[in-house]
Design a protein around this motif. Structure first.
Motif, mmCIF file in Angstrom:
data_model
loop_
_atom_site.group_PDB
_atom_site.id
_atom_site.type_symbol
_atom_site.label_atom_id
_atom_site.label_comp_id
_atom_site.label_asym_id
_atom_site.label_seq_id
_atom_site.Cartn_x
_atom_site.Cartn_y
_atom_site.Cartn_z
ATOM 1 N N LEU A 101 18.190 -7.751 -5.232
ATOM 2 C CA LEU A 101 17.897 -8.074 -6.628
ATOM 3 C C LEU A 101 18.190 -6.878 -7.527
ATOM 4 N N ALA A 102 18.973 -7.120 -8.579
ATOM 5 C CA ALA A 102 19.258 -6.085 -9.566
ATOM 6 C C ALA A 102 18.225 -6.105 -10.674
ATOM 7 N N VAL A 103 17.903 -7.302 -11.156
ATOM 8 C CA VAL A 103 17.023 -7.417 -12.320
ATOM 9 C C VAL A 103 16.236 -8.710 -12.224
ATOM 10 N N ILE A 104 15.052 -8.689 -12.788
ATOM 11 C CA ILE A 104 14.240 -9.894 -12.937
ATOM 12 C C ILE A 104 13.995 -10.082 -14.430
ATOM 13 N N LEU A 105 14.644 -11.087 -14.995
ATOM 14 C CA LEU A 105 14.404 -11.443 -16.387
ATOM 15 C C LEU A 105 13.228 -12.408 -16.449
ATOM 16 N N CYS A 106 12.707 -12.610 -17.630
ATOM 17 C CA CYS A 106 11.633 -13.577 -17.808
ATOM 18 C C CYS A 106 12.209 -14.855 -18.397
ATOM 19 N N SER A 107 11.772 -15.988 -17.882
ATOM 20 C CA SER A 107 12.149 -17.238 -18.529
ATOM 21 C C SER A 107 11.600 -17.210 -19.949
ATOM 22 N N SER A 108 12.157 -18.034 -20.824
ATOM 23 C CA SER A 108 11.941 -17.862 -22.272
ATOM 24 C C SER A 108 10.483 -17.900 -22.693
#
Length: 560
Positions: free
Chosen positions: A207-214
């Motif tokens: 995993l490079a990044v974990i974004l947040c759902s909107s």
């Protein structure tokens, strides 16, 4: 694909797409990835920076000294230096979890690149989060390391305590006694030229990044991107070259901000950043002063921009592309932008999710109401019927399902939500309602979750919002469903425009305007409510659940 008789190729202004009449699946062009996905994102970034013109501006901080530049060679040096310092602190192991909450400050990019280089996963958070918001995400990802701005440290620490974690903090901006600062990581090691970029064990799983759902309809979830996902899907979202400069106000919490970071760097262009929030006057100033060639604004931001009187006489000769996405772009907004932007500026409307990246884009010159363009390369889509998931032919409306060549890696720590969203064969349920036309153009009607159900009828908030925005005196609006016995009542939350029409606007006018133009079931039975500003995410999306809270709070006092 089916047989030649069952399949067809549809050509359009942006290239070609494919339609399988047997499966009713649409496909974008079958291109290979631009870069080798069997490497870390850090390897890609450092290799690009190393071979770039060393004096070329990789980043320009518009809010520092009138425009402080970080060249490609300096960005490379800072990235390597931070990576070496993190190794010295014991954070060189692949799989270490970090969190980052910051505006678009000068040192955010090299911190991100250093983490990518070492295989440290970064969960990007909104610096405007409350302690409860931080606690929610920190409890999910449980980072060992947190990068944040000094002015939100106390809020972040409160959130961490509520999540039951005690991470190490490294600060941006002001120094605080007892805490490490990013300046310490930027101190030269004297061995930067000897640094060898580590090789990831498996870029397709790391995993490079974990974004947040909107989080516009519920609590955010952690959307996982592998290094291979980022390298395959991000660099081709829009065309950018070394002579380009891109401006986006979104922080790295948002896909638009993260995409600008990656695309702007690997294309060897220039990212123009600022810690200041979006204001139309500021956006116009930066577009002109720094001769921006690519702007990325949300529909809400674009709506404010077209109402800025100086736009009509602004010098935007350098602007070749304006990207607009993240929410519905109405016909009125598109025409206002097209009327006020230079004739040479392409205006592209995009559609995508955090879970899929950008999947559709218009050609920049033509427009069809509610159309978000045609499919991007390496993307498939189909429309399915509600209930039985039966694939539907062109012209039939249903839920949009997407599949990309390299999919997202699920929601972090939430296998149930992952299974509900992505099927074993890679189809992502978008929750969006739409259809394709015979030419392969995708149209978005509304969010499945946002549909208001009244007396057995399904009512589209977007349809009513587009109508209400035509009323003189309305700056923007959000339509929600007020819960009632057995149904929801359509209600409108409005911002008045700062002019005489807005000053005199009342709820009765709004309700009568709508009543005269819609079927009986679509009338605003839930009421009309005014607010000085709509609740927005930092990227300019209206937070519908908070608009509902505003309406419910006012409904307790008055209901027109």
């Amino acid at each position: 694909m089916g047989s030649a008789e069952e399949s067809s190729v549809v050509s359009h202004g942006g290239g070609s797409c494919f339609y399988d009449a047997t499966t009713h699946v649409w496909s974008g062009l079958r291109r290979s990835a631009m870069y080798n996905p069997d490497q870390s994102l850090g390897q890609l970034v450092l290799s690009v920076l190393e071979r770039s013109d060393p004096d070329h501006p990789s980043q320009l901080s518009a809010d520092i000294d009138g425009g402080r530049v970080v060249t490609c060679s300096e960005m490379y040096r800072r990235t390597v230096c931070i990576a070496q310092r993190l190794i010295q602190l014991g954070y060189g192991q692949q799989g270490t979890m970090a969190a980052l909450a910051s505006r678009n400050g000068e040192h955010v990019a090299p911190v991100m690149f250093a983490c990518f280089t070492l295989g440290i996963t970064v969960n990007t958070l909104d610096p405007a989060f409350t302690a409860a918001d931080f606690a929610h995400m920190l409890a999910i990802t449980r980072p060992a390391l947190v990068f944040c701005e000094s002015h939100i440290l106390d809020v972040m620490r409160e959130g961490a305590a509520a999540a039951g974690i005690d991470p190490v903090y490294i600060l941006f901006e002001e120094h605080r006694d007892g805490y490490r600062h990013v300046d310490e990581l930027l101190e030269s090691t004297g061995t930067e030229q000897l640094f060898v970029v580590p090789t990831l064990d498996d870029p397709g799983k790391s995993l490079a990044v974990i974004l947040c759902s909107s989080g516009t309809t519920g609590r955010p979830k952690g959307v996982c991107y592998t290094h291979a996902f980022c390298i395959t899907n991000l660099p081709t979202l829009w065309r950018m070259c070394p002579s380009d400069s891109v401006l986006a106000f979104s922080s790295l919490y948002w896909l638009s901000g993260f995409a600008s970071l990656v695309i702007g760097t690997v294309s060897q262009g220039t990212r123009v950043i600022t810690r200041d929030p979006f204001e139309p006057a500021l956006a116009l100033e930066l577009l002109q002063r720094h001769r921006i060639t690519i702007g990325f604004f949300s529909p809400y931001q674009s709506n404010l921009l077209v109402r800025e009187p100086p736009l009509a006489t602004a010098d935007l000769r350098a602007l070749r592309l304006l990207l607009c996405g993240g929410a519905r772009v109405s016909a009125e907004l598109y025409r206002a932008l097209r009327d006020k932007l230079p004739s040479h500026t392409a205006l592209q409307i995009g559609y995508g999710l955090s879970e899929s990246c950008l999947v559709a884009l218009t050609d920049g010159w033509s427009y069809r109401d509610d159309c978000v363009g045609t499919l991007q390369p390496r993307t498939e889509a189909k429309i399915v019927a509600e209930g039985d998931n039966r694939p539907l032919p062109p012209g039939r409306q249903g839920e949009i399902l997407l599949r990309v060549q390299v999919p997202f890696a699920g929601y972090y720590g939430n296998p149930v939500a992952t299974a509900e969203t992505i099927s074993p064969d890679g189809w992502i349920r978008t929750g969006d309602i739409g259809h394709f036309d015979a030419d392969g153009h995708l149209y978005i009607v509304d969010r499945k979750k946002d549909i208001i159900k009244y007396a057995g009828f399904q009512i589209s908030p977007a349809e009513l919002e587009a109508l209400i925005r035509l009323i003189p005196g309305v700056l923007d609006c959000c339509v929600v469903g007020i819960p009632a016995e057995g149904c929801d009542l359509p209600a409108a939350v409005l911002m008045r425009s700062p002019d005489p029409a807005g000053d005199s606007l009342d709820g009765v006018q709004v309700k009568e305007f709508v009543r005269a133009r819609v079927a009986d079931c679509k009338r605003l039975r839930g009421g009309v409510y005014f607010t000085p500003s709509l609740p927005l995410t930092p990227s300019g999306k209206v937070v519908r659940r908070k608009c509902l809270e505003l309406a419910l709070a006012q409904a307790g006092r008055t209901n027109i």
